[in-house]
Design a protein around this motif. Structure first.
Motif, PDB file in Angstrom:
ATOM      1  N   PRO A 102       0.821  -1.219   0.000  1.00 24.07           N
ATOM      2  CA  PRO A 102       0.000   0.000   0.000  1.00 24.07           C
ATOM      3  C   PRO A 102       0.852   1.266   0.000  1.00 24.07           C
ATOM      4  O   PRO A 102       2.055   1.235   0.256  1.00 24.07           O
ATOM      5  N   ASP A 103       0.202   2.385  -0.253  1.00 19.40           N
ATOM      6  CA  ASP A 103       0.892   3.674  -0.270  1.00 19.40           C
ATOM      7  C   ASP A 103       1.658   3.923   1.023  1.00 19.40           C
ATOM      8  O   ASP A 103       2.779   4.446   1.003  1.00 19.40           O
ATOM      9  N   ALA A 104       1.048   3.571   2.140  1.00 24.45           N
ATOM     10  CA  ALA A 104       1.670   3.849   3.435  1.00 24.45           C
ATOM     11  C   ALA A 104       3.017   3.146   3.580  1.00 24.45           C
ATOM     12  O   ALA A 104       3.950   3.681   4.190  1.00 24.45           O
ATOM     13  N   GLU A 105       3.139   1.949   3.006  1.00 17.72           N
ATOM     14  CA  GLU A 105       4.400   1.213   3.107  1.00 17.72           C
ATOM     15  C   GLU A 105       5.462   1.838   2.200  1.00 17.72           C
ATOM     16  O   GLU A 105       6.634   1.941   2.586  1.00 17.72           O
ATOM     17  N   TRP A 106       5.074   2.271   1.012  1.00 17.77           N
ATOM     18  CA  TRP A 106       6.001   2.999   0.149  1.00 17.77           C
ATOM     19  C   TRP A 106       6.512   4.249   0.868  1.00 17.77           C
ATOM     20  O   TRP A 106       7.704   4.557   0.839  1.00 17.77           O
TER      21      TRP A 106
END
Length: 263
Positions: A102-106
């Motif tokens: 997900p975006d948060a991990e990127w």
């Protein structure tokens, strides 16, 4: 070659374990004052004790804080406003499929692996330039060139680090401050040991044997045909920080065992 860094202050981020701790020990052995960093105070205290045991009389101090945040970086700079040698070692890794990341991990990988080094370099390099001497080392990875299909979000951060270090070396041209990247390959850090834990328990192989098998299976282009030790990687970091490395800047220094198949 005798490396003498007495009178210099070195900050090594993410230095309570693995390559970071080995680099901190190596720099302490040259006589530098070394600031050790980890997120939690107990881990910092353990690392300081390990360095003092390995290097009797070592001049070391600690900073507990999360450098994956702007606030953590600012707190470090407030606590230690002067720095001659900055080793941007802090980093996280872990396999995850592209379509499930997900975006948060990127964003998390970017903040920790890239922005920590950006923020601290921005804070400390003007002082280095003003005194006419300084060393900055960014820890990249062979994964920054050989992007892993199962860790694209990690590989991209290590490519970014290469770009930043090269550009920053150009920005500091003529100042006496050098900026380089070090690119480890498979290395027997605590993270890799944990990854191979099941294999060693199941087969009875030593960590070194399991590491060699992993390299041959997953990094078949390796010329070394084994994983490096953290000390072997730290040796390159310490050299890049030395006075003897005065003509080495803007370089991508590979300690990858020949994994990257290029001239």
């Amino acid at each position: 070659m005798h490396i003498d860094l007495r009178g210099k202050t070195a900050i090594v981020t993410g230095s309570t374990l693995g390559i970071g701790l080995a680099a901190a020990k190596g720099l302490a052995g040259t006589g530098a004052r070394v600031i050790v960093n980890g997120r939690k105070q107990p881990a910092v205290d353990e690392a300081l004790a390990a360095i003092r045991q390995a290097v009797p009389g070592a001049d070391v101090a600690g900073f507990a804080g999360d450098l994956g945040t702007a606030e953590g970086c600012e707190a470090l700079v407030q606590a230690y406003p002067r720095c001659d040698i900055l080793v941007n070692n802090l980093g996280i890794f872990g396999p995850q499929d592209f379509f499930e990341t997900p975006d948060a991990e990127w964003q998390r990988f970017f903040e920790v692996n890239v922005m920590s080094g950006v923020r601290l370099s921005r804070a400390y390099l003007p002082g280095m330039a003003a005194q006419g001497w300084g060393r900055v080392v960014f820890l990249s990875s062979e994964s920054g060139l050989n992007i892993p299909a199962d860790m694209i979000h990690y590989g991209f951060t290590k490519t970014a680090v290469l770009s930043i270090a090269r550009g920053l070396a150009k920005r500091m041209a003529g100042t006496g401050v050098t900026v380089n990247s070090v690119l480890p390959g498979p290395t027997l850090s605590e993270g890799v040991a944990e990854m191979l834990k099941e294999e060693t328990a199941k087969t009875g192989k030593t960590l070194e044997e399991a590491g060699a098998d992993f390299v041959k299976a997953h990094r078949p282009s390796s010329i070394l045909q084994r994983a490096a030790t953290v000390e072997e990687v730290a040796n390159m970091i310490v050299y890049a920080c030395s006075k003897q490395a005065s003509a080495t800047t803007g370089a991508a220094l590979r300690v990858d065992g020949g994994v990257v198949d290029s001239l």
